[in-house]
Design an enzyme around this catalytic site. Structure first.
Site, PDB file in Angstrom:
ATOM      1  N   ASP A 120       1.210  -0.594  -7.790  1.00 15.60           N
ATOM      2  CA  ASP A 120       0.797  -0.984  -6.441  1.00 15.60           C
ATOM      3  C   ASP A 120      -0.337  -1.997  -6.533  1.00 15.60           C
ATOM      4  OD1 ASP A 120      -0.678  -0.708  -3.763  1.00 15.60           O
ATOM      5  OD2 ASP A 120       1.020   0.623  -3.439  1.00 15.60           O
ATOM      6  N   GLY A 121      -0.347  -2.944  -5.612  1.00 24.15           N
ATOM      7  CA  GLY A 121      -1.429  -3.932  -5.570  1.00 24.15           C
ATOM      8  C   GLY A 121      -2.782  -3.290  -5.348  1.00 24.15           C
TER       9      GLY A 121
ATOM     10  N   GLU B 103     -18.906  -2.783   0.503  1.00 27.29           N
ATOM     11  CA  GLU B 103     -18.120  -1.865   1.338  1.00 27.29           C
ATOM     12  C   GLU B 103     -18.429  -0.401   1.004  1.00 27.29           C
ATOM     13  OE1 GLU B 103     -13.916  -2.720   1.345  1.00 27.29           O
ATOM     14  OE2 GLU B 103     -13.444  -0.757   2.226  1.00 27.29           O
TER      15      GLU B 103
ATOM     16  N   GLU C 169     -12.869  -9.303  -0.081  1.00 30.51           N
ATOM     17  CA  GLU C 169     -13.674  -8.063  -0.189  1.00 30.51           C
ATOM     18  C   GLU C 169     -13.961  -7.799  -1.668  1.00 30.51           C
ATOM     19  OE1 GLU C 169     -10.570  -5.658   1.822  1.00 30.51           O
ATOM     20  OE2 GLU C 169     -11.998  -5.497   3.463  1.00 30.51           O
TER      21      GLU C 169
ATOM     22  N   CYS D 254     -10.783   2.313   6.761  1.00 29.05           N
ATOM     23  CA  CYS D 254     -10.776   3.020   5.476  1.00 29.05           C
ATOM     24  C   CYS D 254     -12.083   3.761   5.204  1.00 29.05           C
ATOM     25  CB  CYS D 254     -10.510   2.020   4.356  1.00 29.05           C
ATOM     26  SG  CYS D 254     -11.516   0.540   4.456  1.00 29.05           S
TER      27      CYS D 254
ATOM     28  N   HIS E  36       0.817  -1.212   0.000  1.00 32.24           N
ATOM     29  CA  HIS E  36       0.000   0.000   0.000  1.00 32.24           C
ATOM     30  C   HIS E  36       0.859   1.275   0.000  1.00 32.24           C
ATOM     31  CE1 HIS E  36      -3.075  -2.876   1.440  1.00 32.24           C
ATOM     32  NE2 HIS E  36      -3.990  -2.008   1.081  1.00 32.24           N
TER      33      HIS E  36
HETATM   34  O1  FUB Z   1      -6.595  -2.071   1.614  1.00 32.60           O
HETATM   35  C1  FUB Z   1      -6.958  -0.746   1.956  1.00 32.60           C
HETATM   36  C2  FUB Z   1      -8.420  -0.684   2.225  1.00 32.60           C
HETATM   37  O2  FUB Z   1      -8.736  -1.485   3.355  1.00 32.60           O
HETATM   38  C3  FUB Z   1      -9.273  -1.244   1.123  1.00 32.60           C
HETATM   39  O3  FUB Z   1      -9.592  -0.341   0.146  1.00 32.60           O
HETATM   40  C4  FUB Z   1     -10.446  -1.742   1.864  1.00 32.60           C
HETATM   41  O4  FUB Z   1     -11.213  -2.641   1.124  1.00 32.60           O
HETATM   42  C5  FUB Z   1      -9.840  -2.338   3.101  1.00 32.60           C
HETATM   43  O5  FUB Z   1      -9.363  -3.602   2.870  1.00 32.60           O
HETATM   44 ZN    ZN Z   2     -13.507   0.972   3.317  1.00 34.14          ZN
END
Ligand code: FUB
Ligand code: ZN
Length: 676
Positions: free
Chosen positions: A193-194, A346, A330, A426, A143
């Site tokens: 980035d992943g 989400e 997710e 997030c 990230h």
């Molecule tokens: O990975 C960063 C954030 O956290 C993602 O966008 C959300 O889905 C949660 O996993």
């Molecule tokens: Zn979120």
């Protein structure tokens, strides 16, 4: 160009006030660990017990990275992004109204962030403090560019709001560091980035600075994705071989959820035709593809954006504008697989969908994109927050039962109370930045035409290329009322070329100016005025806003045979507190019998809908009220020979979906049975 916008809508002013006065200060206390809140951990799909729920660590991490504090760097690997999203929300808040206290807090935080930045521009508290030797080596889950992207977006917004440049300097230095490490040149990293996010951020940075290198880097990062499907997985294997630890507590580095499609990297983006993998990643990618296509004219980006749009909107979208059908990764699952109870949905994914829809709209002028924007905004995004601004949903189900969420591990991610915070936080600041920036989504311009995209009472000022000014006053009580009035306070020298969105849900409308019908051409979901509007014109668009029963495509098994109630953009739901438990037994009445009224006392003021429906009696109740001879023998307590059902009349009370879970905890359903 939109120069200024002031939202006057009571509906949206109330929400922006709640966010500015309650939510943002509340989030400040949390990211500074000034407040003790229960931090929920049950949301990311992995072994949530491994997440750190002691405190947020967000600001403390920057202090540690800056050498101003000793201690352990804590929280998720992407914890820095919570600070950046908070700052972005503050920037939009300052655009809405000056706030010296918030401004001072934000400036202080920016100073701390700047102090944490390395001399070469690198900035990420996890890797600076915990694993410096691993920088840019575990991109599948690090990230680093995701956090950088959020910093850059926040800095762009803060620069525009405050006309200061300190934060922008940090952002450019970080973007230049990324530019120095990623790109086609030999010796640079040939991947990204992943978690997409940097791409969109660089495009926004380019829009502000006009520095070509940011556009080029964004284009590179978008198009390198999937060129080597093994790019991320090779890094995973290398980390395992080196004995490195997982960057996400509770999830192994090589995990079935984390293969190439999870990162949208199994094929080059313009060969991808289906939304696969992690939903937020997909829509952040898509938002960048659409904006990148507009800014660069690159057809490959446009192809990819169009393919994704078609698949998501036609096959993977919930009625509420939610996306992501499973907690595993997710993620999206597949076409028409849209379970209502085990959904992920989400909040961030719907925020990202709005970015995507908005950027599509800016390059294709299709009203359907604004429809999706509105669908996600009024339903899933708003459902992400409690009405008091201090509780948040990460997962937004269309069907919930506190009992089932408790007993069924497959539903444990579906909460029936909005927690005060999350270990993976997030969503709350994402929602704050989205709603505070709403003014940016009401209109867009293309080729000299102003498009009215969202119906929100407001005063807008546009600067034209020839230097003239256009002022539009929009008055409406939308979403509760369908009349929208635009008063042209000032038209540019040649008048205003104006197009008004006609939402797809609207069956009947009327367009007039000062009592006379106003000729317009309907094209792609917009009513284009045949003649430019002039100063003093009052254009009135009346959209028929009646409660409507909707059904889903028969391929969506979860909704088969069911109906939902909508009124304009608002999706309705039944809650236990109004209708009793066992909501699966409810049957709606006919569409003609739907009755509504505005209740100013309920849930901050909502339009309530009542359906003259019925409740199917449970077997015992039916047996108790019928002569014994008419009830066939019950073979087992659970199953019996099918027989005619018995019903009792019940007036079903429906409230807007976004407002659910603000009273007693209980069952909730959007899709109900039709009239028997
Ligand atoms: O990975 C960063 C954030 O956290 C993602 O966008 C959300 O889905 C949660 O996993
Ligand atoms: Zn979120």
């Amino acid at each position: 160009m939109l120069e200024q916008i002031e939202i006057t809508s009571p509906f949206w002013q109330a929400r922006q006030q709640t966010i500015a006065q309650q939510m943002i200060p509340y989030q400040w206390d949390i990211i500074n660990d000034l407040k003790q809140v229960e931090i929920a951990v049950t949301n990311t799909g992995g072994d949530s017990t491994a997440l750190d729920s002691d405190k947020s660590y967000v600001v403390e991490n920057f202090l540690i990275a800056a050498g101003k504090k000793q201690g352990k760097r804590g929280g998720m690997v992407f914890q820095d992004s919570d600070a950046y999203k908070w700052l972005e929300a503050v920037a939009y808040t300052l655009e809405v109204q000056p706030n010296d206290d918030l401004r001072a807090k934000a400036d202080r935080l920016i100073d701390i962030i700047a102090a944490a930045q390395a001399d070469d521009g690198y900035l990420n508290t996890y890797f600076q403090v915990n694993e410096p030797e691993r920088k840019y080596q575990s991109l599948y889950m690090s990230h680093e560019l995701y956090c950088a992207g959020h910093l850059i977006e926040a800095a762009v917004a803060y620069t525009l709001a405050t006309k200061t440049t300190k934060f922008l300097e940090v952002a450019c230095k970080l973007a230049d560091n990324i530019d120095a490490h990623f790109g086609p040149e030999e010796g640079k990293i040939h991947g990204g980035d992943g978690h997409e996010e940097i791409e969109l951020a660089l495009l926004r940075l380019y829009e502000l600075t006009q520095a070509e290198r940011y556009l080029k880097l964004a284009e590179y990062l978008l198009l390198i994705r999937g060129q080597d499907p093994d790019f991320f997985t090779a890094q995973q294997r290398r980390d395992v071989a080196l004995g490195r630890k997982s960057l996400i507590p509770g999830l192994e580095i090589i995990h079935p959820d984390f293969k190439a499609p999870y990162f949208q990297s199994d094929k080059p983006v313009d060969e991808q035709t289906e939304a696969k993998g992690h939903a937020v990643r997909v829509v952040y990618l898509c938002a960048a593809l659409a904006l990148g296509a507009k800014l660069s004219g690159n057809q490959r980006l446009l192809t990819a954006a169009n393919n994704y749009w078609r698949n998501i909107v036609q096959k993977c979208l919930y009625l509420t504008g939610a996306i992501g059908s499973t907690a595993h990764g997710e993620a999206f699952t597949g076409d028409y697989d849209l379970p209502n109870d085990s959904i992920y949905g989400e909040t961030c994914a719907s925020v990202g969908l709005i970015f995507f829809a908005h950027n599509m709209l800016r390059q294709n002028q299709q009203g359907a994109c604004a429809d999706v924007m509105e669908q996600a905004l009024y339903n899933t995004v708003l459902s992400g927050m409690n009405l008091d601004g201090k509780g948040f949903f990460y997962v937004n189900p269309l069907e919930a039962s506190p009992y089932r969420s408790k007993v069924n591990p497959g539903l444990r991610h579906v909460l029936t109370r909005r927690p005060g915070w999350f270990a993976c936080a997030c969503c709350p600041p994402n929602l704050a930045r989205m709603v505070m920036s709403l003014g940016h989504y009401l209109y867009h311009e293309d080729n000299g035409t102003i498009f009215s995209d969202l119906f929100v009472a407001s005063n807008a000022t546009f600067k034209q290329k020839d230097g003239s000014t256009i002022e539009l006053q929009q008055s409406t009580n939308y979403p509760w009322d369908g009349t929208v009035r635009y008063e042209v306070k000032q038209a540019g020298s040649a008048g205003v070329k104006f197009a008004l969105r006609l939402p797809q849900w609207c069956e009947h409308y009327h367009l007039s100016c000062k009592g006379q019908e106003r000729p317009a051409e309907l094209k792609d979901g917009y009513l284009y005025l045949k003649e430019p509007a002039q100063t003093g014109d009052i254009i009135e668009l009346t959209l028929e806003l009646e409660p409507m029963l909707v059904e889903a495509d028969a391929r969506i098994g979860a909704d088969y045979g069911k109906q939902a109630v909508v009124r304009g953009p608002i999706v309705y739901c039944a809650e236990e507190v109004d209708n009793g438990a066992q909501l699966q037994c409810l049957h709606l009445g006919s569409e003609g019998e739907l009755r509504g009224h505005y209740d100013p006392e309920l849930l901050g003021g909502v339009y309530v809908i009542e359906s003259q429906g019925q409740r199917r009696k449970l077997a015992e109740a039916a047996a108790a009220t019928s002569p014994a001879t008419t009830i066939p023998a019950i073979a087992s307590p659970l199953y019996r020979k099918a027989q005619p059902a018995q019903y009792e009349a019940q007036s079903i009370k429906l409230i807007p979906y976004y407002a659910w879970c603000n009273r007693a905890e209980g069952e909730m359903r959007v899709w109900l049975n039709p009239q028997p």
